[in-house]
Design a protein around this motif. Structure first.
Motif, mmCIF file in Angstrom:
data_model
loop_
_atom_site.group_PDB
_atom_site.id
_atom_site.type_symbol
_atom_site.label_atom_id
_atom_site.label_comp_id
_atom_site.label_asym_id
_atom_site.label_seq_id
_atom_site.Cartn_x
_atom_site.Cartn_y
_atom_site.Cartn_z
ATOM 1 N N ARG A 44 32.757 38.341 30.129
ATOM 2 C CA ARG A 44 31.635 38.046 31.022
ATOM 3 C C ARG A 44 32.014 37.094 32.157
ATOM 4 O O ARG A 44 31.276 36.939 33.126
ATOM 5 N N TYR A 45 33.185 36.439 32.026
ATOM 6 C CA TYR A 45 33.635 35.534 33.073
ATOM 7 C C TYR A 45 34.438 36.249 34.159
ATOM 8 O O TYR A 45 34.838 35.633 35.144
ATOM 9 N N LEU A 46 34.736 37.532 33.944
ATOM 10 C CA LEU A 46 35.515 38.272 34.920
ATOM 11 C C LEU A 46 34.691 38.568 36.162
ATOM 12 O O LEU A 46 33.469 38.794 36.088
ATOM 13 N N GLN A 47 35.334 38.601 37.320
ATOM 14 C CA GLN A 47 34.660 38.948 38.567
ATOM 15 C C GLN A 47 34.556 40.463 38.696
ATOM 16 O O GLN A 47 35.181 41.224 37.938
ATOM 17 N N ASN A 48 33.758 40.901 39.640
ATOM 18 C CA ASN A 48 33.582 42.343 39.855
ATOM 19 C C ASN A 48 34.920 43.009 40.128
ATOM 20 O O ASN A 48 35.693 42.545 40.970
ATOM 21 N N GLY A 49 35.156 44.092 39.413
ATOM 22 C CA GLY A 49 36.393 44.844 39.605
ATOM 23 C C GLY A 49 37.547 44.383 38.746
ATOM 24 O O GLY A 49 38.553 45.085 38.626
ATOM 25 N N LEU A 52 40.239 42.876 31.920
ATOM 26 C CA LEU A 52 41.114 42.072 31.069
ATOM 27 C C LEU A 52 42.220 42.950 30.486
ATOM 28 O O LEU A 52 41.948 44.004 29.900
ATOM 29 N N TYR A 53 43.457 42.503 30.634
ATOM 30 C CA TYR A 53 44.610 43.246 30.101
ATOM 31 C C TYR A 53 44.773 42.932 28.612
ATOM 32 O O TYR A 53 44.918 41.779 28.215
ATOM 33 N N THR A 54 44.719 43.964 27.784
ATOM 34 C CA THR A 54 44.756 43.773 26.327
ATOM 35 C C THR A 54 46.092 44.129 25.701
ATOM 36 O O THR A 54 46.253 44.014 24.484
ATOM 37 N N GLY A 55 47.048 44.572 26.503
ATOM 38 C CA GLY A 55 48.361 44.879 25.939
ATOM 39 C C GLY A 55 48.855 46.253 26.315
ATOM 40 O O GLY A 55 48.275 46.942 27.153
ATOM 41 N N SER A 56 49.941 46.655 25.677
ATOM 42 C CA SER A 56 50.563 47.942 26.008
ATOM 43 C C SER A 56 50.879 48.722 24.745
ATOM 44 O O SER A 56 50.915 48.175 23.637
ATOM 45 N N PHE A 119 44.977 23.295 26.485
ATOM 46 C CA PHE A 119 44.743 24.295 25.439
ATOM 47 C C PHE A 119 44.267 25.641 25.978
ATOM 48 O O PHE A 119 44.212 26.613 25.237
ATOM 49 N N GLY A 120 43.899 25.682 27.249
ATOM 50 C CA GLY A 120 43.389 26.932 27.803
ATOM 51 C C GLY A 120 44.481 27.856 28.298
ATOM 52 O O GLY A 120 45.636 27.457 28.471
ATOM 53 N N GLU A 121 44.099 29.100 28.526
ATOM 54 C CA GLU A 121 45.033 30.113 29.029
ATOM 55 C C GLU A 121 44.270 31.028 29.964
ATOM 56 O O GLU A 121 43.290 31.655 29.546
ATOM 57 N N PRO A 122 44.645 31.099 31.245
ATOM 58 C CA PRO A 122 43.901 31.937 32.192
ATOM 59 C C PRO A 122 43.996 33.410 31.813
ATOM 60 O O PRO A 122 44.945 33.830 31.137
ATOM 61 N N PRO A 123 43.011 34.208 32.237
ATOM 62 C CA PRO A 123 43.007 35.626 31.846
ATOM 63 C C PRO A 123 44.155 36.404 32.478
ATOM 64 O O PRO A 123 44.516 36.180 33.640
ATOM 65 N N VAL A 124 44.735 37.285 31.702
ATOM 66 C CA VAL A 124 45.741 38.220 32.213
ATOM 67 C C VAL A 124 45.018 39.508 32.555
ATOM 68 O O VAL A 124 44.344 40.101 31.695
#
Length: 786
Positions: A44-49, A52-56, A119-124
């Protein structure tokens, strides 16, 4: 909406649950709630467009030319090459990303900013993924590992808020080595290369691998360096690969590059050796005019900081020797291990221009000669003790100008019993320990070695006092003299020619004396017996745990401790017949004690591992003794042992001290002559500096000879059925300077119960306060249990 449904479902389920295991239900629901919270909240914190990358996911097309195991190995290796790495997760929860989102702030100071950065990690994001670049990296990896015809195609699999990468891989056939040829010729360089190929990594029938080619060049260079080719380098070798020979095979031809300089083709010998023991960056000259010659080397030490003979065991190269990289590296390592020096710099210089001789220079930067260290410790034990300790250690790294380390250590500690029926039985300890370590063998015999590890001779003397309030005081005097040395990086030895221990009890309280008199438990009396032991000991260790890159590592230690064996036999000591012998007016202890410990570690993933330990030990008293001295006996239970049982409360055998001393104000520590103990522990990485643990421990102690005061304590053929066991979970916090460990253990097998009832799963009752108090053991400790 989903969160509200989980809350409502949890409320309904809890209101209908009145069972004794409702705590488990709360835990399950809390985990589910956290999972949903973190996964739903993060997007819900992501901007329009943004997605979130969940892996490969790697999909290797099935082929008769590649087995299932090969496919699995390739996937594991290639997954580590992909970039970016998705946000870390634990049990599906992206906790660090959740912390980042909840604490995001424009401020550059404050608690929120600190939590966000620490302790945080920005979204990939999916937009960070470069499919073409990753496909190129994967294809290059495959081609470097024998799959010359490999092809990789990448695509994205996305939803509204998330996305992953899929790489479809056609590996194709693998190419194998058909033949390998090496440089031909009779000159010294080519002859040395040909002799070095007997253990070549490149062999007929093996898969082509670019890393093997690189490693083979380095391997040959190392062999050449030990044969005097000081200026040779791996880049002087070239491997030509011909993949046109057919049948998916390659021919390899190694050559010496034509442009290799002449000095790389020469064999060099040692001319002169110079050592600078007080070197600093300000030194610009070599001061050879004030050097002192000793043996085969020269020492330039204008301030006379150390005696020249101190380097006798460290300088392994001699004038006239052919240069050897192995002896060169071993010399450097020995100088560092000598003790007084924190940095060692080395230089080889041609003795004269165009000559095949080298002058050797060693520049040693010393530590400060003396140091003082203060340590403060806090601890708690499962026996309701809370304590603190202070250690003061003074060290002189070059006490007598021969690189001897002289140490004096003082310590004092208090352990206060804060609860239980024995509240007030506090323990106070203090003592001093001194030692001298020589970086060589002090012996009438001349021992020589040229490995990387310098041997040491150790002399220690110590005194300590242990006062248990309301019970007794023990005065302990110790001394030892012996050697320690290493064969190589894996194998080490420690031999003490003599260990002496004398324990003199004083201040035995009337209450304790009455307990000894009326309990008929020899353990109580044994604690306050005078102890006098003297004899040799030997310990052997083999381990490869320093090779952290290996998937499987191990540690094994075997030790034997002897006391008065020869003197006891000569004097005719026999306690069973009443023939108690003395030395210096004191009865002595006579025994043989053998210990074994094996540890095994398997890396499950990059940061998680499985760890196991098995220990077995036996002490055999004989001659002048019927039982091991108390300080040499085995104990079990506690934070580094069976964590579901209180420290030293278990055994021996089926004996239960709690039943024997029901209603008493004092429970004696339980000890034995035989011990078997094991642990299996899974250590998953949670996130950042936090690691988890799930473990099970098992084991017990036994007596070698039976006594009436501890029925069921003697070792017999039923020992497997007398094992105790526990399970538990824990957390480890890597605080850089130390690892803080929290473990919660619970017994699942109690050996003192009747046969058939020793497994106690049916007694587990998390809803009972009394059950939790007696069976959930909380341990706080520093470092791993093993």
């Amino acid at each position: 909406m989903v969160v509200e449904k989980i809350k409502q479902y949890s409320t309904n389920l809890l209101s209908s649950s009145r069972g004794k295991n409702s705590s488990w239900l709360v835990l399950v629901l809390a985990t589910g709630f956290m999972y949903c919270l973190s996964s739903c909240s993060n997007t819900r914190y992501l901007q329009n467009g943004q997605k979130l990358y969940t892996g490969s996911k790697l999909e290797i097309e099935k082929s008769p030319e590649i087995t299932a195991n090969e496919s699995k190995d390739l996937k594991e290796q290639m997954e580590e090459l992909l970039r970016p790495v998705p946000n870390s997760s634990f049990l599906g929860m992206r906790i660090k990303l959740y912390i980042y989102n909840k604490t995001k702030t424009d401020k550059t100071t404050g608690i929120k900013h600190w939590l966000n950065q620490k302790f945080g990690e920005p979204p990939v994001l999916v937009s960070d993924v470069n499919l073409a670049k990753n496909s190129e990296v994967l294809q290059g990896y495959l081609q470097n590992n024998s799959y010359f015809q490999a092809g990789v195609n990448g695509s994205l699999d996305t939803t509204a808020k998330k996305g992953s990468a899929v790489y479809n891989i056609l590996a194709g056939p693998s190419y194998h080595i058909a033949s390998v040829s090496f440089p031909k010729g009779k000159d010294s360089l080519r002859s040395a290369i040909n002799k070095a190929t007997r253990r070549s990594i490149l062999r007929k029938g093996k898969k082509y691998n670019l890393d093997d080619i690189k490693n083979e060049r380095v391997r040959i260079d190392n062999r050449l360096k030990n044969k005097g080719f000081y200026f040779f380098s791996p880049e002087n070798l070239l491997v030509k690969v011909d993949s046109t020979v057919g049948k998916h095979q390659v021919d390899m031809d190694m050559i010496v590059k034509p442009e290799t300089p002449d000095r790389a083709r020469k064999i060099y010998t040692i001319d002169s050796i110079f050592i600078y023991p007080g070197y600093s960056l300000r030194d610009t000259g070599r001061h050879k005019s004030i050097m002192e010659h000793y043996g085969w080397y020269n020492v330039v030490d204008p301030h006379h900081t150390i005696k020249p003979y101190a380097f006798k065991n460290t300088v392994l190269l001699h004038p006239g020797d052919t240069y050897s990289r192995q002896l060169h590296n071993n010399s450097i390592n020995r100088m560092i291990n000598l003790g007084p020096y924190k940095f060692v710099k080395n230089k080889f210089v041609q003795h004269e221009e165009d000559s095949a001789k080298l002058d050797v220079y060693y520049y040693l930067t010393p530590y400060k000669g003396k140091s003082l260290q203060l340590e403060l410790q806090g601890r708690t034990t499962s026996a309701n003790f809370m304590g603190s300790q202070i250690n003061i250690n003074w060290k002189n790294r070059n006490a007598f100008k021969g690189a001897e380390a002289f140490t004096i250590g003082l310590f004092g500690s208090t352990d206060l019993q804060m609860g239980g029926s024995t509240k007030g039985n506090n323990v106070y300890q203090g003592g001093i320990k001194t030692g001298i370590t020589w970086p060589r063998f002090i012996s009438p015999f001349n021992f020589k070695s040229d490995n990387a590890y310098i041997p040491h001779t150790n002399l220690t003397l110590g005194y300590s006092i242990n006062r248990r309030v309301k019970l007794y005081t023990l005065n302990s005097f110790t001394g030892s003299f012996g050697y320690e040395w290493r064969e190589n990086a894996k194998r080490s030895h420690q031999l003490n020619l003599i260990n002496i221990t004398y324990v003199n009890p004083t201040g035995v309280s009337a209450a304790y004396a009455d307990s000894v008199k009326h309990s008929q438990n020899p353990t109580l009396a044994h604690v306050i017996d005078k102890q006098f032991t003297f004899g040799p000991s030997y310990s052997y260790t083999v381990t490869n745990t320093a090779q952290s890159y290996k998937r499987n590592t191990y540690y094994y230690n075997a030790a034997i401790d002897l006391s008065a064996n020869l003197y006891g036999l000569i004097s005719g000591a026999n306690a069973d017949k009443g023939h108690i012998k003395e030395l210096f007016g004191q009865p002595f202890n006579q025994y043989v004690k053998i210990e074994n410990e094996f540890r095994y570690f398997r890396r499950i993933s990059r940061k998680s591992k499985l760890a196991a330990r098995l220990m077995a030990g036996v002490g055999i008293p004989y001659g002048n003794s019927t039982i091991l001295p108390y300080s040499k006996q085995f104990f079990i239970g506690g934070s580094n042992s069976l964590r579901g049982f209180r420290a030293r409360s278990l055994g021996p055998g089926t004996y239960n001290v709690a039943d024997a001393y029901a209603g008493s104000d004092f429970f004696p520590d339980q000890s034995g002559d035989i011990k078997i103990e094991g642990t299996v522990e899974y250590r998953p990485h949670i996130f950042g500096f936090m690691e988890g643990a799930v473990f099970t421990d098992f084991g017990n102690i036994w007596l070698f000879n039976a006594n009436d005061g501890q029925p069921g304590g003697v070792f017999n053929g039923q020992f497997l059925n007398q094992m105790a066991a526990d399970v538990g979970v824990g957390l480890r916090f890597d605080l850089t300077v130390l690892i803080l460990r929290l473990d919660l253990g619970m017994p699942i097998r109690k050996p003192w119960l009747p046969k058939g009832d020793r497994w106690v799963f049916d007694q587990i009752d998390f809803g009972s306060n009394s059950w939790r108090k007696d069976n959930l053991i909380f341990n706080i400790a520093i470092g791993y249990p093993f």
